[in-house]
Design an enzyme around this catalytic site. Structure first.
Site, PDB file in Angstrom:
ATOM      1  N   HIS A   1      -9.642  58.457 -52.262  1.00 30.17           N
ATOM      2  CA  HIS A   1     -11.005  58.103 -51.928  1.00 30.17           C
ATOM      3  C   HIS A   1     -11.960  59.408 -52.750  1.00 30.17           C
ATOM      4  CE1 HIS A   1     -14.862  57.635 -49.565  1.00 30.17           C
ATOM      5  NE2 HIS A   1     -14.412  56.326 -49.261  1.00 30.17           N
TER       6      HIS A   1
ATOM      7  N   ASP B   1      -5.553  63.238 -45.451  1.00 32.30           N
ATOM      8  CA  ASP B   1      -6.652  62.476 -45.275  1.00 32.30           C
ATOM      9  C   ASP B   1      -6.168  61.381 -44.487  1.00 32.30           C
ATOM     10  OD1 ASP B   1      -8.664  60.481 -44.963  1.00 32.30           O
ATOM     11  OD2 ASP B   1      -9.029  60.527 -47.260  1.00 32.30           O
TER      12      ASP B   1
ATOM     13  N   GLN C   1      -7.763  56.373 -42.956  1.00 34.79           N
ATOM     14  CA  GLN C   1      -7.068  54.777 -43.156  1.00 34.79           C
ATOM     15  C   GLN C   1      -5.841  54.839 -42.462  1.00 34.79           C
ATOM     16  OE1 GLN C   1      -8.600  52.060 -44.370  1.00 34.79           O
ATOM     17  NE2 GLN C   1     -10.333  53.385 -45.219  1.00 34.79           N
TER      18      GLN C   1
ATOM     19  N   LYS D   1     -13.586  54.462 -37.747  1.00 37.03           N
ATOM     20  CA  LYS D   1     -12.604  53.510 -38.528  1.00 37.03           C
ATOM     21  C   LYS D   1     -11.329  53.248 -37.544  1.00 37.03           C
ATOM     22  CE  LYS D   1     -13.249  55.209 -43.314  1.00 37.03           C
ATOM     23  NZ  LYS D   1     -13.951  54.055 -43.894  1.00 37.03           N
TER      24      LYS D   1
ATOM     25  N   CYS E   1     -15.568  53.353 -53.482  1.00 41.47           N
ATOM     26  CA  CYS E   1     -15.457  54.816 -53.601  1.00 41.47           C
ATOM     27  C   CYS E   1     -14.129  55.395 -54.173  1.00 41.47           C
ATOM     28  CB  CYS E   1     -15.727  55.544 -52.342  1.00 41.47           C
ATOM     29  SG  CYS E   1     -17.177  55.024 -51.414  1.00 41.47           S
TER      30      CYS E   1
END
Lengths: 405, 129
Positions: A122, A198, A201, A224, A361
């Site tokens: 991202h 990261d 998600q 999220k 993104c």
């Protein structure tokens, strides 16, 4: 017994509405999830019963707020299996967490050092490193991963003795691919690089154990994973957090201030300048409690079964390009040749189906896939098989309406 | 090309988002496409997620417009917009409340400041000196 989403769907009041006269079908969960009643109640309870600034006043409400605020840090630490609660830093979200690390490590970087990311990132896990490279003369390198997230033995050459930072996503937001995280982290650690994962998600779907992963930093956003917006987490190992230069200074993060000098506070406060997002912290802890009370594996299996059902239905239709792997994801990212994804999106919207159309993104990844954008349907624990089928039905109608005969 | 009155009538009578969608698809077919040579960077409108090109030609104070997009619904929206301004003078156009006129055509959802469309940027260019 298969998981039944109706066992928890009633906790999400927002889903019980219609959109333009159709039942709202919310399949944009990778952008943000809806919030369950326990989270909504926790936010209201904070303002109704213990709103006060934390770590400051010595009074009844302030003590209650501070206690609940620090309890929340414990809740989040145990949610990701962090060894100490002081390893959990509150941020606005994953983006601020990555920027905190990128700016905090700047003083350790020299010209010719290498920052390595993957091709599935991202922009949030790309632009901060690119800009850091511009400022320091370091070189940004990109490990090429296929859309299936395959690892090739020659990839190990991307990890060199100049690799100072390795930053990778756990799961691609655009196409849902899981990266070969453990093997990449092992190679990065062998080279002595700082490692950042990261997890934006991943947290809503997978139980996270930062100690097993062994990364120096792990970042994610609350919104999220059924929590509020504006709150996120930077987890770090002690030595990794210790070397970060605070990029924001001010109140809360200091121990003593004179006009001549400032002595910074200890972790975690050193990296948390200003009054924190207290309601966000309280809400995020409630979201962790909500998820921890579920059978996480059953939820994940359900979400994956929705995605793979959509994959196989649409795959059978033909004429639809699917970029997500066939199995093991919780979203389906696709495009239809000669039809703009915004047009598909507009028809789905007119039928009450909420998805995401665009580049997600991730411009370089879109370029790698050779498309301007994709249409992404992403699932959460409250989605039903009827909703998965409705997405397919409405998408096929849209294709029919938009095709030039 | 469908005349302005009929375009207005078609859009105004839409009773749902779905009808507007279908009408825009129909209207999109009436937009003459631009040639590859006309689709220059200069003619491209910034701020649209779908690509939009807009060409303004002026003769004797009268403005003529040509436009195209890679997205079908946007081509339908362009047909609607151009029907309001085609053949008018700059002064006339500047005196119009284009946003309100598009809202009357059930197109207000295309006027949000969302990054998914750049209709406001298109209206800005149409009325620029």
């Amino acid at each position: 017994m298969a998981f039944d989403p109706s066992s928890l769907r009633h906790l999400f009041p927002i889903l019980a509405q219609t959109a333009y006269g159709h039942p709202l079908t919310y399949l944009d969960n990778a952008a943000t999830t809806q919030k369950p009643l326990p989270v909504l109640n926790a936010l209201q309870d904070y303002y109704r019963s213990f709103n006060a600034n934390v770590h400051r006043g010595a009074h009844f409400l302030s003590d209650r707020a501070t206690n609940r605020f620090e309890q929340a840090r414990e809740t989040v630490a145990s949610f990701i299996n962090a060894p100490e609660q002081s390893h959990v830093i509150w941020t606005k979200g994953a983006t601020e967490a990555i920027n905190t690390v990128a700016l905090g490590l700047e003083h350790l970087l020299e010209k010719g050092d290498e920052i390595l990311i993957t091709s599935l990132e991202h922009h949030a896990n790309l632009v901060p490193w690119q800009q850091l490279a511009f400022r320091t003369g370091a070189r940004l390198r990109v490990l090429p991963l296929t859309s299936n997230g395959e690892w090739e033995p020659e990839f190990r050459h991307y990890f060199t003795d100049r690799t100072r930072i390795f930053a990778a996503t756990q799961i691609s937001n655009a196409i849902g691919t899981s990266t070969p995280l453990q093997i990449m982290l092992d190679h990065a650690k062998q080279q002595g690089a700082f490692t950042l994962v990261d997890g934006a998600q991943a947290v809503a779907h997978y139980p996270i154990d930062v100690q097993t992963l062994g990364c120096d930093f792990y970042v994610f956003s609350g919104h999220k994973m059924y929590g509020p917006t504006g709150i996120g987490v930077l987890y770090g190992k002690s030595h990794a957090l210790e070397v970060l230069m605070p990029y924001q200074t001010g109140g809360e993060m200091v121990r003593h201030v004179s006009y001549q000098a400032t002595e910074f506070n200890v972790l975690p406060y050193r990296l948390e300048a200003g009054t924190p997002n207290i309601e966000g912290v309280i809400g995020l802890a409630a979201a962790c409690d909500f998820l921890s009370a579920q059978d996480r594996l059953a939820l994940l299996t359900w979400e994956q079964s929705l995605a793979s059902h959509v994959y196989s239905r649409l795959h059978k239709e033909g004429g639809i390009e699917i970029y997500s792997p066939e199995k093991g994801t919780t979203l389906v990212s696709l495009s239809v040749p000669n039809i703009h994804t915004l047009d598909l999106n507009a028809y789905l919207d007119s039928q009450g189906v909420a998805v995401r159309a665009g580049s997600h993104c991730a411009h370089p990844l879109m370029a790698q896939l050779g498309v301007a954008g994709t249409l992404r349907a992403s699932f959460a624990c409250y989605n039903t098989m009827e909703e998965a089928n409705r997405f397919c039905d409405v998408l096929l109608e849209a294709i029919d309406l938009l095709s030039d005969e | 090309m469908t005349d302005t009155l009929s375009i207005k009538a078609q859009l105004q009578t839409c009773r749902s988002k779905e009808e507007t969608f279908k009408t825009l698809v129909t209207l999109s077919k009436t937009l003459p496409r631009l040639t590859a040579e006309e689709k220059t960077e200069d003619n491209k409108i910034k701020g649209c997620e779908s690509a939009v090109w807009l060409i303004i030609e002026e003769s004797h104070g009268i403005r003529h417009f040509k436009a195209d997009s890679d997205a079908k619904l946007m081509r339908g929206v362009l047909v609607a917009i151009l029907s309001l301004v085609e053949g008018k003078t700059l002064t006339d156009i500047q005196q119009m409340d284009l946003k309100a006129e598009l809202a009357e055509l059930n197109l207000s959802s295309y006027l949000t400041s969302s990054r998914t469309n750049g209709v406001l940027a298109i209206l800005g260019k149409i009325a620029s000196n």
